[in-house]
Design a protein around this motif. Structure first.
Motif, PDB file in Angstrom:
ATOM      1  N   LEU A  28     -28.029   7.769  13.498  1.00 33.37           N
ATOM      2  CA  LEU A  28     -27.235   7.732  12.279  1.00 33.37           C
ATOM      3  C   LEU A  28     -27.292   6.341  11.662  1.00 33.37           C
ATOM      4  O   LEU A  28     -27.439   6.177  10.445  1.00 33.37           O
ATOM      5  CB  LEU A  28     -25.792   8.094  12.620  1.00 33.37           C
ATOM      6  CG  LEU A  28     -24.997   8.902  11.605  1.00 33.37           C
ATOM      7  CD1 LEU A  28     -25.726  10.168  11.239  1.00 33.37           C
ATOM      8  CD2 LEU A  28     -23.629   9.232  12.171  1.00 33.37           C
ATOM      9  N   PRO A  33     -27.780   9.729   7.657  1.00 35.75           N
ATOM     10  CA  PRO A  33     -27.348  11.072   8.051  1.00 35.75           C
ATOM     11  C   PRO A  33     -28.470  12.106   8.020  1.00 35.75           C
ATOM     12  O   PRO A  33     -28.432  13.069   8.774  1.00 35.75           O
ATOM     13  CB  PRO A  33     -26.262  11.411   7.022  1.00 35.75           C
ATOM     14  CG  PRO A  33     -26.418  10.415   5.932  1.00 35.75           C
ATOM     15  CD  PRO A  33     -27.081   9.222   6.493  1.00 35.75           C
ATOM     16  N   ASP A  34     -29.479  11.902   7.176  1.00 40.17           N
ATOM     17  CA  ASP A  34     -30.591  12.854   7.138  1.00 40.17           C
ATOM     18  C   ASP A  34     -31.536  12.663   8.318  1.00 40.17           C
ATOM     19  O   ASP A  34     -32.315  13.561   8.636  1.00 40.17           O
ATOM     20  CB  ASP A  34     -31.372  12.707   5.832  1.00 40.17           C
ATOM     21  CG  ASP A  34     -30.536  13.105   4.634  1.00 40.17           C
ATOM     22  OD1 ASP A  34     -29.459  13.696   4.827  1.00 40.17           O
ATOM     23  OD2 ASP A  34     -30.957  12.819   3.494  1.00 40.17           O
ATOM     24  N   SER A  63     -22.864  17.241  16.040  1.00 46.63           N
ATOM     25  CA  SER A  63     -22.212  16.481  14.958  1.00 46.63           C
ATOM     26  C   SER A  63     -20.736  16.286  15.256  1.00 46.63           C
ATOM     27  O   SER A  63     -20.181  15.199  15.029  1.00 46.63           O
ATOM     28  CB  SER A  63     -22.392  17.206  13.624  1.00 46.63           C
ATOM     29  OG  SER A  63     -23.758  17.269  13.270  1.00 46.63           O
ATOM     30  N   GLU A 109     -21.872   3.940   8.585  1.00 47.68           N
ATOM     31  CA  GLU A 109     -22.471   5.273   8.748  1.00 47.68           C
ATOM     32  C   GLU A 109     -21.493   6.219   9.455  1.00 47.68           C
ATOM     33  O   GLU A 109     -21.340   7.373   9.055  1.00 47.68           O
ATOM     34  CB  GLU A 109     -23.765   5.183   9.555  1.00 47.68           C
ATOM     35  CG  GLU A 109     -24.783   4.218   8.976  1.00 47.68           C
ATOM     36  CD  GLU A 109     -24.563   2.792   9.447  1.00 47.68           C
ATOM     37  OE1 GLU A 109     -23.650   2.563  10.265  1.00 47.68           O
ATOM     38  OE2 GLU A 109     -25.301   1.898   8.988  1.00 47.68           O
ATOM     39  N   PHE A 113     -19.722   9.403   7.855  1.00 46.54           N
ATOM     40  CA  PHE A 113     -20.012  10.651   8.560  1.00 46.54           C
ATOM     41  C   PHE A 113     -18.734  11.447   8.822  1.00 46.54           C
ATOM     42  O   PHE A 113     -18.669  12.646   8.522  1.00 46.54           O
ATOM     43  CB  PHE A 113     -20.726  10.345   9.872  1.00 46.54           C
ATOM     44  CG  PHE A 113     -21.252  11.562  10.579  1.00 46.54           C
ATOM     45  CD1 PHE A 113     -22.360  12.237  10.103  1.00 46.54           C
ATOM     46  CD2 PHE A 113     -20.645  12.024  11.737  1.00 46.54           C
ATOM     47  CE1 PHE A 113     -22.853  13.360  10.752  1.00 46.54           C
ATOM     48  CE2 PHE A 113     -21.137  13.142  12.401  1.00 46.54           C
ATOM     49  CZ  PHE A 113     -22.245  13.805  11.904  1.00 46.54           C
ATOM     50  N   SER A 116     -17.332  12.852   5.621  1.00 52.06           N
ATOM     51  CA  SER A 116     -18.341  13.411   4.723  1.00 52.06           C
ATOM     52  C   SER A 116     -17.909  14.745   4.141  1.00 52.06           C
ATOM     53  O   SER A 116     -18.485  15.227   3.173  1.00 52.06           O
ATOM     54  CB  SER A 116     -19.658  13.581   5.477  1.00 52.06           C
ATOM     55  OG  SER A 116     -19.492  14.532   6.519  1.00 52.06           O
TER      56      SER A 116
ATOM     57  N   GLN B 118     -24.368   9.619   0.358  1.00 51.28           N
ATOM     58  CA  GLN B 118     -25.832   9.628   0.319  1.00 51.28           C
ATOM     59  C   GLN B 118     -26.288   8.866  -0.918  1.00 51.28           C
ATOM     60  O   GLN B 118     -25.641   8.885  -1.965  1.00 51.28           O
ATOM     61  CB  GLN B 118     -26.370  11.052   0.320  1.00 51.28           C
ATOM     62  CG  GLN B 118     -26.217  11.813  -0.986  1.00 51.28           C
ATOM     63  CD  GLN B 118     -26.798  13.234  -0.901  1.00 51.28           C
ATOM     64  OE1 GLN B 118     -27.980  13.483  -1.075  1.00 51.28           O
ATOM     65  NE2 GLN B 118     -25.925  14.172  -0.608  1.00 51.28           N
TER      66      GLN B 118
END
Lengths: 206, 206
Positions: A28, A33-34, A63, A109, A113, A116, B118
């Motif tokens: 991450l 995240p991708d 996750s 991150e 996350f 999100s 993002q």
DNA sequence: CCATTAAACTTGACACTGTCAAGATAAGTC
DNA sequence: GACTTATCTTGACAGTGTCAAGTTTAATGG
């Protein structure tokens, strides 16, 4: 003839689960995240591509475990600030607000996350434990400012909105726009307003 | 022999681009952020799987276009509230705050998408135009509350933090936790505090 | 010490994804 | 009517999550 794989042979104490979460957090951080994937976590932990699914059921499960880890260090970060604060209610409240921002800025991150908006598995015990604990820390710091007879959520959500909004916008917008290169105000400036609002709320006659 | 495909033959006026964004928004609503894919958008628009990449370069490009669309309706939602407000500065400020929340609650997927953290393509003109416009609306509503000699961002980020934090937490937390079933406070309750903070800030002697 | 059993994986497969290269088609231009 | 170019289509490839089935190993019980 060939011994097929058996690469690391770790003891059966659940090490792999935490190793996979470690790998996930690292991914991450490094790839965003991708870049997170079951297979890459498996590779990083030195196991086969399907091993993570055995422990976490699916990607959502992994996750959730990563988010639980995130909440865990979130709590640690706020607690660290709290331990440096003096006993006054206002100082303690400001401490957790700064801890909130500490977490967002040192672990952007993880912060993005867990906030999100993706739906984690709320049945998960670890996740529930740590996320509830985070709210408990907030609640405890807010308690002295709840007027008698009022719902505690009225204060909690006010405080939480200010600090979360500031942290979230800082992470998602500030870096984006050259507009805010030097003019982005400090958290303390918002906290002054917040503190005043809570002071007046404290006196029943308003 | 076979006429290979040529399914819809739309005129060359850029219809497909907007049709693909339409499909993307619909997918976001129906399947969530993980359900968004170039190929599904293509299918929904009735074109081949590689057509979207021609117009948007890659998935990040399509995501940016969807986010731009999101900001566009975001601006519309705030403007709609603004038109119902009277001329007073306070009423106008409260109006855009309610518009902010309107957008979050009526378009939760778009809201979470544009604030997901993002990184969109900031070079994109449409994206820049609409996202800048959103901030301009906020700035204009905040302007009357900026004390002379102060940075406008000090007020803007305060206001933005409160309303964004409230909206974002409402979308990410309220639905999650049974804790907040009935106790989640209304936006107006926070706005009372905000309004008072801005009133006092207006008088130079504090 | 050995057979059994269940946990902790591995292997292989499938459908789906983004992305690229190459070809096809049609609209507009001279 | 030839040419050019924007707009797609087709086909391929590597990477992904997920499932079913097999394999290894640790623990257990006799």
């Amino acid at each position: 003839m060939k011994t097929p794989a058996s690469p690391v042979r770790r003891p059966r104490d659940g090490t792999l689960k935490t190793a996979l979460v470690d790998a996930g957090v690292a991914l991450l951080r490094k790839r965003g995240p991708d870049g997170l994937s079951l297979r890459k976590c498996a590779a990083q932990a030195g196991v086969s591509h399907a091993a993570p699914a055995y422990h976490f059921k699916n990607l959502a499960g992994l996750s959730t475990a990563i988010a639980a880890r995130g909440y865990s260090v979130f709590c640690q970060t706020m607690t660290a600030r709290l331990e440096q604060a003096d006993a006054s209610a206002m100082d303690r409240l400001n401490a957790i607000c700064h801890g909130y921002l500490d977490f967002a800025s040192t672990q952007p991150e993880l912060f993005l996350f867990i906030f999100s908006g993706q739906s984690f598995n709320k049945e998960d015990d670890e996740f529930d434990r740590h996320s509830s604990n985070a709210y408990a820390i907030l609640r405890e710091a807010c308690a002295p400012f709840v007027p008698s007879g009022a719902e505690p959520e009225e204060v909690e959500i006010l405080v939480w909105s200010v600090v979360h909004g500031y942290a979230h916008l800082t992470m998602t917008r500030k870096a984006d726009s050259p507009r805010f290169r030097d003019s982005w105000p400090k958290l303390d400036l918002l906290l002054e307003h917040l503190d005043r609002a809570l002071e007046t709320g404290r006196e029943p006659g308003r």
